[in-house]
Design an enzyme around this catalytic site. Structure first.
Site, mmCIF file in Angstrom:
data_model
loop_
_atom_site.group_PDB
_atom_site.id
_atom_site.type_symbol
_atom_site.label_atom_id
_atom_site.label_comp_id
_atom_site.label_asym_id
_atom_site.label_seq_id
_atom_site.Cartn_x
_atom_site.Cartn_y
_atom_site.Cartn_z
ATOM 1 N N GLY A 12 0.776 -1.241 0.000
ATOM 2 C CA GLY A 12 0.000 0.000 0.000
ATOM 3 C C GLY A 12 0.804 1.286 0.000
ATOM 4 O O GLY A 12 0.312 2.325 0.436
ATOM 5 N N ASN A 14 1.591 3.039 -2.619
ATOM 6 C CA ASN A 14 0.907 3.966 -3.542
ATOM 7 C C ASN A 14 -0.374 4.517 -2.916
ATOM 8 O O ASN A 14 -0.699 5.697 -3.103
ATOM 9 C CB ASN A 14 0.615 3.283 -4.880
ATOM 10 N N HIS A 109 1.510 0.904 -13.051
ATOM 11 C CA HIS A 109 2.297 -0.274 -13.440
ATOM 12 C C HIS A 109 3.785 0.081 -13.393
ATOM 13 O O HIS A 109 4.184 1.130 -13.907
ATOM 14 C CB HIS A 109 1.893 -0.709 -14.850
#
Ligand code: GRF
Length: 201
Positions: A12, A14, A109
């Site tokens: 987590g 991000n 990504h």
């Protein structure tokens, strides 16, 4: 105010970057709910520390992917979600989740798409011997890591990099471009023309 749902599976970081951007006032949004498909995801703890609803939906309770996604959908519906962020969410989305939020789901990504789709993108790039890699924020559609690209950032591969040092530098860039892409979305500052996302300055 844009209401966000974040889907996670793990660490987590991000998610944390988005939370920090909201708390600093950079993003005028609120995270209504964080949903994880793993019970021990640290992302759930991060959310709770900031007073955000954090829910574990156990995929093993459901016979089919559609049923699992219906439960995720039900959880989100109670929160009037405008934008869904995938942040280290390790499942490919099916129609059940994609259809109701078409054009409103973003993913980050850790490679310069369309290179190195799928799992362990940093390692794929490293092993391939590329000189430059990076990260991408893109819309999510029915094909893995293939929706229109909103933002990308390059990261140089240094001679003395290990997979760990490279992954770390990519991650630092992820934490910058994900909040930026969310800001563009919230402020409606792009136009989609086919595959191209044109940013309005
Ligand atoms: C990130 O590298 C992201 O690009 C990828 O999964 C990883 C998640 O990391 N999709 P975190 O859970 O946000 O720390």
């Amino acid at each position: 105010m844009t209401n966000i749902a974040v889907l996670v599976s793990g660490r987590g970081s991000n998610l944390q970057a988005i939370i920090d951007s909201i708390e600093s006032g950079f993003l005028k949004a609120s995270i209504a709910v964080v949903i994880s498909d793993t019970g021990d995801a640290y992302a759930l703890e991060r959310a709770r520390k900031h007073g955000i609803d954090a829910i574990f939906v156990d995929p093993r309770r459901f016979e089919r992917k559609e049923l699992f996604e219906e439960e995720v959908l039900r959880t989100m519906k109670g929160h009037c979600i405008d934008l869904v962020l995938l942040a280290g969410y390790m499942r490919v989305l099916g129609k059940t989740l994609l259809a109701p939020y078409k054009g409103r789901i973003l993913n980050i990504h850790p490679a310069l798409l369309p290179a190195f789709i799928g799992l362990h993108a940093q390692k794929q790039a490293f092993d391939h011997g590329v000189k430059v890699t990076g990260c991408t924020v893109h819309f999510v559609d029915e094909t893995l890591d293939s929706g229109p690209i909103i933002l990308q950032r390059c990261v140089e591969v240094k001679e003395d990099d290990t997979i760990e040092t490279l992954t770390q530098r990519i991650l630092e860039e992820e934490h910058k471009i994900y909040p930026l892409a969310v800001k563009l979305f919230i402020e409606n500052r792009f136009r989609i023309e086919g595959r191209k996302v044109k940013i309005i300055k």
